[in-house]
Write an enzyme that holds these catalytic residues in place. Sequence first.
Site, short mmCIF file in Angstrom:
data_model
loop_
_atom_site.label_atom_id
_atom_site.label_comp_id
_atom_site.label_asym_id
_atom_site.label_seq_id
_atom_site.Cartn_x
_atom_site.Cartn_y
_atom_site.Cartn_z
N LYS A 80 1.68 -2.13 -11.72
CA LYS A 80 2.68 -1.77 -10.62
C LYS A 80 3.72 -2.95 -10.27
CE LYS A 80 -0.72 -0.90 -7.71
NZ LYS A 80 -1.81 -0.98 -8.60
N ARG B 143 -12.99 -2.72 -5.84
CA ARG B 143 -11.61 -2.37 -5.87
C ARG B 143 -11.23 -0.86 -6.65
NH1 ARG B 143 -8.59 -7.48 -7.83
NH2 ARG B 143 -6.77 -6.52 -7.61
N ARG C 228 -5.05 -12.22 -15.34
CA ARG C 228 -3.66 -12.16 -14.46
C ARG C 228 -3.58 -13.58 -13.88
NH1 ARG C 228 -2.26 -7.54 -10.14
NH2 ARG C 228 -4.35 -8.00 -9.22
N ARG D 72 -2.15 3.92 0.04
CA ARG D 72 -3.49 3.94 -0.70
C ARG D 72 -4.51 4.81 -0.14
NH1 ARG D 72 -3.09 -1.81 -2.53
NH2 ARG D 72 -4.63 -2.30 -4.12
N ARG E 238 -5.28 -15.20 -8.33
CA ARG E 238 -5.98 -14.67 -6.87
C ARG E 238 -7.43 -14.39 -6.76
NH1 ARG E 238 -3.16 -8.72 -6.89
NH2 ARG E 238 -4.80 -8.31 -5.79
P1 ADP Z 1 -0.83 -4.17 -10.62
O1 ADP Z 1 0.41 -4.52 -9.54
O2 ADP Z 1 -0.93 -2.69 -10.88
O3 ADP Z 1 -2.23 -4.72 -10.03
P2 ADP Z 1 0.13 -5.99 -12.64
O4 ADP Z 1 1.64 -5.61 -12.65
O5 ADP Z 1 -0.01 -7.19 -11.80
O6 ADP Z 1 -0.91 -5.04 -11.98
O7 ADP Z 1 -0.56 -6.25 -14.02
C1 ADP Z 1 -2.06 -6.86 -14.13
C2 ADP Z 1 -1.73 -7.54 -15.40
O8 ADP Z 1 -1.61 -6.97 -16.66
C3 ADP Z 1 -0.63 -8.69 -15.25
O9 ADP Z 1 -1.29 -10.16 -15.74
C4 ADP Z 1 0.36 -8.26 -16.18
O10 ADP Z 1 1.12 -9.32 -16.94
C5 ADP Z 1 -0.39 -7.48 -17.20
N1 ADP Z 1 0.27 -6.15 -17.63
C6 ADP Z 1 0.91 -5.38 -16.89
N2 ADP Z 1 1.47 -4.50 -17.50
C7 ADP Z 1 0.92 -4.55 -18.85
C8 ADP Z 1 0.86 -3.80 -20.14
N3 ADP Z 1 1.56 -2.46 -20.14
N4 ADP Z 1 0.29 -4.26 -21.30
C9 ADP Z 1 -0.46 -5.36 -20.92
N5 ADP Z 1 -0.71 -6.16 -19.81
C10 ADP Z 1 0.26 -5.62 -18.88
P1 AMP Z 2 -3.15 -5.52 -4.29
O1 AMP Z 2 -2.18 -6.93 -4.36
O2 AMP Z 2 -2.11 -4.25 -4.19
O3 AMP Z 2 -4.07 -5.51 -5.35
O4 AMP Z 2 -3.88 -5.62 -2.95
C1 AMP Z 2 -4.69 -6.60 -2.65
C2 AMP Z 2 -5.74 -6.11 -1.44
O5 AMP Z 2 -4.79 -6.09 -0.34
C3 AMP Z 2 -6.25 -4.70 -1.52
O6 AMP Z 2 -7.50 -4.91 -2.43
C4 AMP Z 2 -6.82 -4.51 -0.19
O7 AMP Z 2 -7.72 -5.14 0.23
C5 AMP Z 2 -5.38 -4.99 0.69
N1 AMP Z 2 -4.15 -3.87 0.53
C6 AMP Z 2 -3.26 -3.85 -0.15
N2 AMP Z 2 -2.41 -2.81 0.21
C7 AMP Z 2 -3.29 -2.03 0.84
C8 AMP Z 2 -3.06 -0.82 1.67
N3 AMP Z 2 -1.94 0.08 1.34
N4 AMP Z 2 -4.19 -0.13 2.32
C9 AMP Z 2 -5.27 -1.00 2.41
N5 AMP Z 2 -5.53 -2.19 1.93
C10 AMP Z 2 -4.43 -2.55 1.19
#
Ligand code: ADP
Ligand code: AMP
Length: 218
Positions: A13, A172, A127, A88, A161
Site C-alpha cells: 500500500k 497484525r 522492509r 481498518r 519499524r
Molecule cells: P504496506 O504499506 O502495505 O504495509 P509496503 O508498501 O511498505 O506495504 O511494502 C512492504 C515491503 O514490500 C516493502 O519493503 C516494499 O519495498 C516491498 N514491496 C512492495 N510491493 C512489492 C511487490 N509488488 N513485490 C515485492 N516487494 C514489494
Molecule cells: P501501518 O503503518 O498501516 O502498518 O500501521 C501500523 C500500526 O498503526 C498498526 O498495526 C496499528 O497498530 C496502527 N494503525 C494504523 N492505522 C490504523 C487504523 N486505521 N486503525 C487502527 N489502528 C491503526
Amino acid sequence: MNLILIGPPGAGKGTQAKQIESTHGIVQLSTGDMLRAAVKAGTEVGKRAELIMKKGELVPDEVVIGIISDRIDQPDCHHGFILDGFPRTLPQAAALDDMLRAKSKKLDVVIELKVDPKLLVERIVGRYTCAKCGEGYHDVFKKPEKSGVCDVCSSTEFARRPDDNAETMNTRLMAYYRDTSPLIGYYFCKGNLRTVDGMVAIDQVERAIEKHLVEARG
Ligand code: ADP
Ligand code: AMP
C-alpha cells in the site's frame, strides 16, 4: 480523486501510494505514518498508541477517525487523497462515509491489493526506509541503486519499524483478517471495489492500479 488502498500489512500500500502521489498529484494519508509521528513527538495520541502498535493490535477507532477527519480538511487534500491503512474496521468505514458526506466529498475507488499471506512475512521482515526522506526499500525486492545510499536524497541512514518482525506480524495479520477484511465485502457491495494482484513486481502492480484509476476518473 479520492481513493482507498486496502490490503494486509506488507501488501504494498505505502509503495503504491507514493507512486500514485507523484503520478496524480494527490496526497497519501497513512494513519500508520501519522501515529508513528505522534509516538515520536510524544503527544497524548502517541502515548496512547505506542504500546498497542508495538504489539501489532489496532488503535481505538475514535483515535484514528479523529486524525483522518482533521487531516482531510487540510488544503493539500482538496485535489484528492489516497487513504493508506484507513479504514481498518467497519465502524471506521461507516465514520468515513459520514465524514465524506458532511464535507461534500466522495470516494472514487477502493483498490484491494491481494497478496498470499505466506509472502507477507518476507515482505515485512525485509522492509526498511530512508531515515531522512522516508523512501521505502526492501532487502531483496527493492534495494537502493547504490548499496547503503538512498536513491532519492542520498542519505546513508536507514530505519526499520519496531513492529516489523515475525512475532508481531501474526497479531497484525490476525487483526487484518478479523477486522479489516470484512471491508472488502463492504466496498464490493457499494460498487467501488477493484482488486489487483499484489504479488507481481512493483511496476506491474503500478500499471494495474493505473488502469483502474484512469477508469475511475472517467
Ligand atoms: P504496506 O504499506 O502495505 O504495509 P509496503 O508498501 O511498505 O506495504 O511494502 C512492504 C515491503 O514490500 C516493502 O519493503 C516494499 O519495498 C516491498 N514491496 C512492495 N510491493 C512489492 C511487490 N509488488 N513485490 C515485492 N516487494 C514489494
Ligand atoms: P501501518 O503503518 O498501516 O502498518 O500501521 C501500523 C500500526 O498503526 C498498526 O498495526 C496499528 O497498530 C496502527 N494503525 C494504523 N492505522 C490504523 C487504523 N486505521 N486503525 C487502527 N489502528 C491503526
